[in-house]
Every structure is written in structure tokens, then in C-alpha cells.
Design a protein around this motif. Sequence first.
Motif, PDB file in Angstrom:
ATOM      1  N   ASP A  40       0.845  -1.191   0.000  1.00 37.26           N
ATOM      2  CA  ASP A  40       0.000   0.000   0.000  1.00 37.26           C
ATOM      3  C   ASP A  40       0.880   1.241   0.000  1.00 37.26           C
ATOM      4  O   ASP A  40       1.856   1.338   0.753  1.00 37.26           O
ATOM      5  CB  ASP A  40      -0.902   0.021   1.241  1.00 37.26           C
ATOM      6  N   CYS A  42      -0.085   4.743   0.785  1.00 40.89           N
ATOM      7  CA  CYS A  42      -1.234   5.452   1.364  1.00 40.89           C
ATOM      8  C   CYS A  42      -1.088   6.957   1.163  1.00 40.89           C
ATOM      9  O   CYS A  42      -1.877   7.610   0.506  1.00 40.89           O
ATOM     10  CB  CYS A  42      -1.330   5.123   2.846  1.00 40.89           C
ATOM     11  N   HIS A  92      -6.044   2.397  -4.320  1.00 41.85           N
ATOM     12  CA  HIS A  92      -6.111   2.488  -2.853  1.00 41.85           C
ATOM     13  C   HIS A  92      -6.938   3.706  -2.442  1.00 41.85           C
ATOM     14  O   HIS A  92      -6.892   4.117  -1.284  1.00 41.85           O
ATOM     15  CB  HIS A  92      -4.686   2.564  -2.307  1.00 41.85           C
ATOM     16  N   HIS A  96      -7.308   8.220   0.758  1.00 48.76           N
ATOM     17  CA  HIS A  96      -7.050   7.299   1.855  1.00 48.76           C
ATOM     18  C   HIS A  96      -8.135   7.372   2.930  1.00 48.76           C
ATOM     19  O   HIS A  96      -7.861   7.541   4.121  1.00 48.76           O
ATOM     20  CB  HIS A  96      -5.662   7.559   2.482  1.00 48.76           C
ATOM     21  N   ALA A 143      -8.556   2.216   2.820  1.00 44.05           N
ATOM     22  CA  ALA A 143      -7.499   2.676   3.729  1.00 44.05           C
ATOM     23  C   ALA A 143      -7.324   1.795   4.953  1.00 44.05           C
ATOM     24  O   ALA A 143      -6.234   1.728   5.519  1.00 44.05           O
ATOM     25  CB  ALA A 143      -7.794   4.107   4.157  1.00 44.05           C
ATOM     26  N   HIS A 196       3.659  -2.119   3.553  1.00 42.97           N
ATOM     27  CA  HIS A 196       3.585  -0.710   3.141  1.00 42.97           C
ATOM     28  C   HIS A 196       4.877  -0.260   2.473  1.00 42.97           C
ATOM     29  O   HIS A 196       5.961  -0.624   2.912  1.00 42.97           O
ATOM     30  CB  HIS A 196       3.238   0.171   4.344  1.00 42.97           C
TER      31      HIS A 196
HETATM   32 ZN   LIG Z   1      -3.216   2.652   3.165  1.00 50.01          ZN
END
Ligand SMILES: [Zn+2]
Length: 234
Positions: A40, A42, A92, A96, A143, A196
Motif C-alpha cells: 500500500d 497510502c 487504494h 485514503h 485505507a 507498506h
Molecule cells: Zn493505506
Amino acid sequence: MRLLFAVPLLSLLATPAIAGDVEPRLTLPAGTHAVALTFDACSGGVDERILDELIADRVPATIFVTHRWLKRNAVATTKLLAHADLFEIENHGENHVPAITDRPTVFGLQTAGSLSAVLQEVTGGAGAVSATFGRAPIWYRDASARYSRDATQLIAGLGYRIAGYSLNADVGASLPAATVSKRVGMAKPGDVIIAHINHPERPAGAGVVEGIKILLAKGVRFERLDAAFPTPTG
Ligand SMILES: [Zn+2]
């Protein structure tokens, strides 16, 4: 915008919220020996430790980006575009925002709070992916990786698959490197790993790199979600 079912949209928006979150689990189809790496992006920056490792060892991965992240990471975006053979880019969201409709916050994040806000978040993120990468996303991950049931119905109605996971490698990039490398290194065939790629300042990313190297040394093959779940053609 990937609106496959134009007519039901208004009725979906009018559907009342159904109590209880969905936290979808995703594994690769039965019999798959590969492991999927999903990251991800973000907000914040880019973890070049991870990105450079993926490129150096030619490890394919699926990366979920927000429009917010794309706006702040032009150099990294160019790098992703330059390695389109390795990286599948998915949605995504726009800003977020969790696809939760029945309460104001989850994990400290302000939720969408309504289906119309979920719709804006999903379509805004999809539009940014399409405009930047020239390919419409297939998968959506919000998110918080949790969803209100009415939001999952809306997202599915728009034609997207919701991207769960089976192995949480870094818990929001919050874990120590040694813990993360151990978690990643213990992945089993068919696992969909979530980690992440937007926290270069935290130790977790070093653990992701180490974990990938452990799996490579074991001979593990990596597969993107678009390869593991082919979209029917025709
Ligand atoms: Zn995220």
C-alpha cells in the motif's frame, strides 16, 4: 471510471447500511504455489529500499496507490512506469478514506461516512490510476482493509474486486524490522502478503527487504494479483 452497472448505482446509494464490518481474507487460487506481494502507498513518501529490491531481483508486485500519494511522489511514479513489467498498479482510493459508512472513525482515520463519499473515494482513485498508468484498475483496497457491507456491495457493483490479504507483514509499517522479515519469510504458497511502501523513515521496510530475500533463497515464486486472477476476456 469503471462503471459496469449504470442502472443499479442509484439504488445502491439508497441501500441502508448493514451492521458489521467486512475484513476480507484473500489467498491465491487453490493449487497456486506462488506468493503475492501487495504493497500500500497510502500517503507520505516512497520506501526506496523496497522498490529497489523489487527491481534488482525482478520481483513482481501489486501496488495499491492513492491519488494523494501519486501527487506527492512523481519520481517514484516514473520508476513504477519504467518497470511496468514488474508492477501492477491498483486503486487504494483518492484520499485514503476507509470505506466505512456507519461511524465517524476507524483506527483513528476519518471514515467515508456515506456511500456517496465511498463512491467518490473509489472513482477518484481509479481515475488517478487510469490517468497516470494508462490502465484501469481491477482491484480496490480501502485505507483500513475493513469495509461496511453496503460499501462492499457498492464497490463490487462498480466492477472492482476487493483486495484482502492473508498475511499482514508490517501492521501499517509499525513493526520492528526483525519481526517483519520473520513474518514475510514464513509465507506459505498461496499467501497474499500486505505491507507498506510509503514509510521510508521506519524500520519495517528493511524487514520487508530481508523477508523477500529469505523467500527468494527458498526458491519462492512471486505472482501479481492480475496474473493470479485473470480477468475473463470477451
Ligand atoms: Zn493505506
